[in-house]
Design a protein around this motif. Structure first.
Motif, PDB file in Angstrom:
ATOM      1  N   TRP A  56      11.094  13.054  53.937  1.00 26.48           N
ATOM      2  CA  TRP A  56      11.645  11.870  54.599  1.00 26.48           C
ATOM      3  C   TRP A  56      11.092  10.589  53.974  1.00 26.48           C
ATOM      4  O   TRP A  56      11.843   9.673  53.658  1.00 26.48           O
ATOM      5  CB  TRP A  56      11.316  11.908  56.090  1.00 26.48           C
ATOM      6  N   ASN A  57       9.804  10.547  53.793  1.00 29.78           N
ATOM      7  CA  ASN A  57       9.167   9.352  53.252  1.00 29.78           C
ATOM      8  C   ASN A  57       9.482   9.119  51.782  1.00 29.78           C
ATOM      9  O   ASN A  57       9.400   7.990  51.306  1.00 29.78           O
ATOM     10  CB  ASN A  57       7.652   9.410  53.452  1.00 29.78           C
ATOM     11  N   ASP A  58       9.849  10.160  51.058  1.00 27.87           N
ATOM     12  CA  ASP A  58      10.094  10.060  49.613  1.00 27.87           C
ATOM     13  C   ASP A  58      11.565   9.870  49.256  1.00 27.87           C
ATOM     14  O   ASP A  58      11.921   9.943  48.083  1.00 27.87           O
ATOM     15  CB  ASP A  58       9.571  11.311  48.892  1.00 27.87           C
ATOM     16  N   THR A  59      12.434   9.660  50.234  1.00 24.15           N
ATOM     17  CA  THR A  59      13.861   9.562  49.939  1.00 24.15           C
ATOM     18  C   THR A  59      14.435   8.250  50.460  1.00 24.15           C
ATOM     19  O   THR A  59      13.757   7.492  51.154  1.00 24.15           O
ATOM     20  CB  THR A  59      14.615  10.788  50.503  1.00 24.15           C
ATOM     21  N   ASP A  60      15.695   7.998  50.150  1.00 26.59           N
ATOM     22  CA  ASP A  60      16.334   6.745  50.557  1.00 26.59           C
ATOM     23  C   ASP A  60      17.154   6.934  51.836  1.00 26.59           C
ATOM     24  O   ASP A  60      17.291   8.047  52.344  1.00 26.59           O
ATOM     25  CB  ASP A  60      17.204   6.195  49.428  1.00 26.59           C
ATOM     26  N   ALA A  61      17.699   5.833  52.337  1.00 25.90           N
ATOM     27  CA  ALA A  61      18.437   5.854  53.603  1.00 25.90           C
ATOM     28  C   ALA A  61      19.647   6.780  53.543  1.00 25.90           C
ATOM     29  O   ALA A  61      19.948   7.477  54.518  1.00 25.90           O
ATOM     30  CB  ALA A  61      18.864   4.447  53.994  1.00 25.90           C
ATOM     31  N   ARG A  62      20.358   6.822  52.423  1.00 26.50           N
ATOM     32  CA  ARG A  62      21.544   7.689  52.308  1.00 26.50           C
ATOM     33  C   ARG A  62      21.160   9.157  52.520  1.00 26.50           C
ATOM     34  O   ARG A  62      21.802   9.878  53.280  1.00 26.50           O
ATOM     35  CB  ARG A  62      22.198   7.510  50.938  1.00 26.50           C
ATOM     36  N   ASP A  63      20.090   9.589  51.858  1.00 27.38           N
ATOM     37  CA  ASP A  63      19.647  10.972  52.010  1.00 27.38           C
ATOM     38  C   ASP A  63      19.079  11.218  53.405  1.00 27.38           C
ATOM     39  O   ASP A  63      19.225  12.311  53.955  1.00 27.38           O
ATOM     40  CB  ASP A  63      18.604  11.322  50.950  1.00 27.38           C
ATOM     41  N   ARG A  64      18.438  10.222  53.967  1.00 29.96           N
ATOM     42  CA  ARG A  64      17.896  10.373  55.323  1.00 29.96           C
ATOM     43  C   ARG A  64      19.024  10.624  56.328  1.00 29.96           C
ATOM     44  O   ARG A  64      18.904  11.480  57.199  1.00 29.96           O
ATOM     45  CB  ARG A  64      17.089   9.140  55.709  1.00 29.96           C
ATOM     46  N   TYR A  65      20.116   9.875  56.197  1.00 28.99           N
ATOM     47  CA  TYR A  65      21.240  10.095  57.106  1.00 28.99           C
ATOM     48  C   TYR A  65      21.917  11.439  56.832  1.00 28.99           C
ATOM     49  O   TYR A  65      22.487  12.042  57.739  1.00 28.99           O
ATOM     50  CB  TYR A  65      22.239   8.939  57.051  1.00 28.99           C
ATOM     51  N   GLN A  66      21.825  11.939  55.619  1.00 29.82           N
ATOM     52  CA  GLN A  66      22.345  13.282  55.326  1.00 29.82           C
ATOM     53  C   GLN A  66      21.508  14.323  56.073  1.00 29.82           C
ATOM     54  O   GLN A  66      22.043  15.281  56.626  1.00 29.82           O
ATOM     55  CB  GLN A  66      22.323  13.549  53.826  1.00 29.82           C
ATOM     56  N   VAL A  67      20.200  14.141  56.104  1.00 30.16           N
ATOM     57  CA  VAL A  67      19.315  15.033  56.861  1.00 30.16           C
ATOM     58  C   VAL A  67      19.692  14.984  58.341  1.00 30.16           C
ATOM     59  O   VAL A  67      19.848  16.020  59.001  1.00 30.16           O
ATOM     60  CB  VAL A  67      17.830  14.647  56.663  1.00 30.16           C
ATOM     61  N   ILE A  68      19.847  13.788  58.864  1.00 29.57           N
ATOM     62  CA  ILE A  68      20.196  13.628  60.276  1.00 29.57           C
ATOM     63  C   ILE A  68      21.540  14.286  60.574  1.00 29.57           C
ATOM     64  O   ILE A  68      21.699  14.959  61.596  1.00 29.57           O
ATOM     65  CB  ILE A  68      20.191  12.141  60.669  1.00 29.57           C
TER      66      ILE A  68
ATOM     67  N   ALA B 176      15.048   6.307  63.803  1.00 29.06           N
ATOM     68  CA  ALA B 176      13.861   5.636  64.355  1.00 29.06           C
ATOM     69  C   ALA B 176      12.779   6.651  64.732  1.00 29.06           C
ATOM     70  O   ALA B 176      11.582   6.409  64.512  1.00 29.06           O
ATOM     71  CB  ALA B 176      14.251   4.789  65.566  1.00 29.06           C
ATOM     72  N   LEU B 177      13.187   7.788  65.287  1.00 29.71           N
ATOM     73  CA  LEU B 177      12.231   8.851  65.629  1.00 29.71           C
ATOM     74  C   LEU B 177      11.459   9.300  64.393  1.00 29.71           C
ATOM     75  O   LEU B 177      10.228   9.373  64.413  1.00 29.71           O
ATOM     76  CB  LEU B 177      12.968  10.043  66.237  1.00 29.71           C
ATOM     77  N   PHE B 178      12.170   9.593  63.309  1.00 28.40           N
ATOM     78  CA  PHE B 178      11.514  10.064  62.090  1.00 28.40           C
ATOM     79  C   PHE B 178      10.669   8.969  61.447  1.00 28.40           C
ATOM     80  O   PHE B 178       9.612   9.247  60.886  1.00 28.40           O
ATOM     81  CB  PHE B 178      12.533  10.614  61.094  1.00 28.40           C
ATOM     82  N   GLU B 179      11.114   7.736  61.534  1.00 25.71           N
ATOM     83  CA  GLU B 179      10.319   6.636  60.993  1.00 25.71           C
ATOM     84  C   GLU B 179       8.961   6.557  61.711  1.00 25.71           C
ATOM     85  O   GLU B 179       7.923   6.388  61.079  1.00 25.71           O
ATOM     86  CB  GLU B 179      11.058   5.300  61.129  1.00 25.71           C
ATOM     87  N   ARG B 180       8.976   6.696  63.038  1.00 28.02           N
ATOM     88  CA  ARG B 180       7.721   6.652  63.819  1.00 28.02           C
ATOM     89  C   ARG B 180       6.875   7.899  63.574  1.00 28.02           C
ATOM     90  O   ARG B 180       5.682   7.811  63.319  1.00 28.02           O
ATOM     91  CB  ARG B 180       8.029   6.560  65.316  1.00 28.02           C
TER      92      ARG B 180
END
Length: 129
Positions: free
Chosen positions: A48-60, A94-98
């Motif tokens: 999560w910390n090593d990727t960008d917003a596009r990939d983060r939303y793909q995870v979600i 927001a959950l993953f960011e925290r």
């Protein structure tokens, strides 16, 4: 070699996630590119910390697809199927960011964080139009 790794990742995801919910195990969106761990069962806060917003939303999206799938309860005439609980994408972000911010959280699995949060704060998934 790559096919063996993909097959191993799929087998692991089916085993780990198959025990978390009932329903079809053919949710192809539950599998992610190798740069994100290959499957949602392997993706952690380090990813999560090593990727960008596009990939983060793909995870979600993969987590929402998996956890929002049909869940069966009861037996016989009392059996019923309903969608599982999901978290709004921005709330999950927001959950993953925290949760992933502290350095000790690097190995936290995202599917565990999501599943536990969805059980308490999620709402049933809406059927696709």
């Amino acid at each position: 070699m790559t096919r063996r790794l993909v097959a191993a990742g799929l087998a692991c995801a089916t085993f780990v996630l198959g025990s978390c919910a009932s329903g079809p195990q053919s949710r192809t969106s539950a599998y992610l590119p190798a740069r994100l761990g290959g499957s949602i069962s392997l993706t952690d806060c380090r990813d999560w910390n090593d990727t960008d917003a596009r990939d983060r939303y793909q995870v979600i999206g993969a987590l929402e697809s998996f956890y929002g799938g049909p869940i069966s309860s009861g037996q016989g005439s009392a059996a019923r199927t309903a969608p599982g609980p999901v978290i709004a994408p921005d709330d999950a972000y927001a959950l993953f960011e925290r949760a992933c911010k502290p350095s000790y959280a690097a190995a936290f699995k995202l599917y565990k964080l999501y599943g536990r949060a969805a059980a308490f704060t999620g709402s049933p998934a809406q059927p696709a139009p």
